[in-house]
Write a protein that holds these residues in place. Sequence first.
Motif, PDB file in Angstrom:
ATOM      1  N   ARG A 116      49.454  14.571 -34.781  1.00 45.03           N
ATOM      2  CA  ARG A 116      51.173  14.313 -34.151  1.00 45.03           C
ATOM      3  C   ARG A 116      52.245  14.438 -34.651  1.00 45.03           C
ATOM      4  N   GLY A 117      52.435  15.689 -34.978  1.00 43.39           N
ATOM      5  CA  GLY A 117      53.481  16.675 -34.905  1.00 43.39           C
ATOM      6  C   GLY A 117      53.931  16.653 -36.291  1.00 43.39           C
ATOM      7  N   ARG A 146      48.220  21.845 -24.745  1.00 43.26           N
ATOM      8  CA  ARG A 146      49.220  20.858 -25.559  1.00 43.26           C
ATOM      9  C   ARG A 146      49.634  20.540 -24.075  1.00 43.26           C
ATOM     10  N   LEU A 195      58.842  18.206 -23.966  1.00 43.28           N
ATOM     11  CA  LEU A 195      57.530  17.592 -25.800  1.00 43.28           C
ATOM     12  C   LEU A 195      56.440  17.968 -24.547  1.00 43.28           C
ATOM     13  N   ASN A 196      56.204  18.009 -26.288  1.00 42.02           N
ATOM     14  CA  ASN A 196      54.662  18.360 -26.112  1.00 42.02           C
ATOM     15  C   ASN A 196      53.646  17.669 -26.814  1.00 42.02           C
ATOM     16  N   PHE A 197      53.051  16.802 -26.022  1.00 46.84           N
ATOM     17  CA  PHE A 197      51.744  16.499 -26.608  1.00 46.84           C
ATOM     18  C   PHE A 197      50.182  17.260 -26.704  1.00 46.84           C
ATOM     19  N   SER A 253      48.063  13.156 -28.114  1.00 47.68           N
ATOM     20  CA  SER A 253      48.357  12.049 -27.368  1.00 47.68           C
ATOM     21  C   SER A 253      48.441  12.113 -26.502  1.00 47.68           C
ATOM     22  N   GLU A 254      49.091  11.288 -24.879  1.00 46.55           N
ATOM     23  CA  GLU A 254      49.761  11.562 -24.156  1.00 46.55           C
ATOM     24  C   GLU A 254      50.205  11.241 -23.707  1.00 46.55           C
ATOM     25  N   PRO A 255      51.172  11.106 -22.865  1.00 53.52           N
ATOM     26  CA  PRO A 255      52.824  10.461 -21.772  1.00 53.52           C
ATOM     27  C   PRO A 255      52.238   9.813 -21.441  1.00 53.52           C
ATOM     28  N   CYS A 293      54.730  13.426 -29.415  1.00 51.78           N
ATOM     29  CA  CYS A 293      54.919  14.381 -29.736  1.00 51.78           C
ATOM     30  C   CYS A 293      55.618  14.876 -30.318  1.00 51.78           C
ATOM     31  N   THR A 294      56.052  16.345 -29.966  1.00 51.72           N
ATOM     32  CA  THR A 294      57.487  17.502 -30.414  1.00 51.72           C
ATOM     33  C   THR A 294      57.858  17.929 -29.894  1.00 51.72           C
TER      34      THR A 294
END
Length: 414
Positions: free
Chosen positions: A195-196, A233, A245-247, A250-252, A296-297
Amino acid sequence: MTATADVDLDSRAETLRHTLVDQLMADGRITTTAVEAAFRAVPRHAFAPEVDLDASYADDTVKTKFDETGTCLSSLSAPWLQALMIEQAALQSGDRVLEIGSGGYQAALLAEVVGRTGRVVTLDIDPDITNRAAIGLERTGHSRVTVALGDGENGWAVDAPYAAIIVCAQAYDIPPAWTAQLAPGGRLVVPLSIRGQNRTLTLVANGDQLRATNSIFSGFVPFQGIGGLASRRTAVQLAGSTTPLNFMHSEPDDPVALAQALDHPGVQVWSGVTVPGMYYIGDLQMYLAIRLAGGCTGGDTEALIPDAVRRFPPTWTSGGNLGYLASKKIGEDYALGSIAYGPDAQRHAKQLVELIEGWDREVRGGPGMTVTICPRDTADSDLPDGHVIDTVHRRIVIAFPATGTDTASRAVQA
């Protein structure tokens, strides 16, 4: 195994190399005679023609390839980190070792450590990098190293099993091929992004699980291929930001609303928790990341952050809200809090602040974290206690044991 005369080993290069090794030993990065001898034998400047001798032997990264946007695709890792990773691999003369992510220099070091009866394979997905590595290895007398072209996700089964696999790109998962290609008792040394949060973990098999026996706060160039960031991603492009934003783990939950988060003014919420300057907050960052499902990152929002405030990962989202860990100077110390954007930014920031306060009560100053990596089909009832992050191939369980508990003895730095 020694370097050949084809490389200009003038007295200045030799002096710089020995000075670097002396410093790595003084700093506790090199702890064994085999690794010391390897670093003294291999001329690093032969693998870093882009930079001068001083830069070649500085204890720093040498970036060697970039994409069209200027993003670094390949580099020689800093010697301090290479030394620690090789020491963690615990190699012996005659061992087989696979390096995933090539540059040539570390492969030469590994060849020195395992000797003429050992075997080293260095694998990369990029033919430019493998060609470059092969040239450097030939010039320095390490042509016995096998330079292989392929996707690191699949490992290199031809020469398996390996006493150690050392990954030199930022991984986001542990593919089954890696564990399948390890010899019994073998070690996997891998920079894993959770998770980043990037930690280089030393993983040792315990039944069908992997347990971390060491952790180093570090960063690498992104893994490429089917297991890489670009392939796996979920990206959300923020309005007003140059980067998405890169997940990954996890998911947005509302990507459309999230894309407009920066249309809302920033909100700051501060905890009562302070830390001194230069205080290590990696355990706080990991503590937050494993508890924040929308982590996210990315996202270029530096221009929006007030001058007196610094932001840190993790980046956390929920609905149309976006927030960061933040700090500001208060006297000689730094207050910890959150800065957030979105339609419900105040609540979003407050949730992160409550977690900061939980870290201060429950984890700060403790023994660290335990990391257990289980097969993806492991039932919840068979998992150890902790927070679970599911990836494509694994179930990663992270816990922060209290001092004096049974599991505290196997905790590693968070």
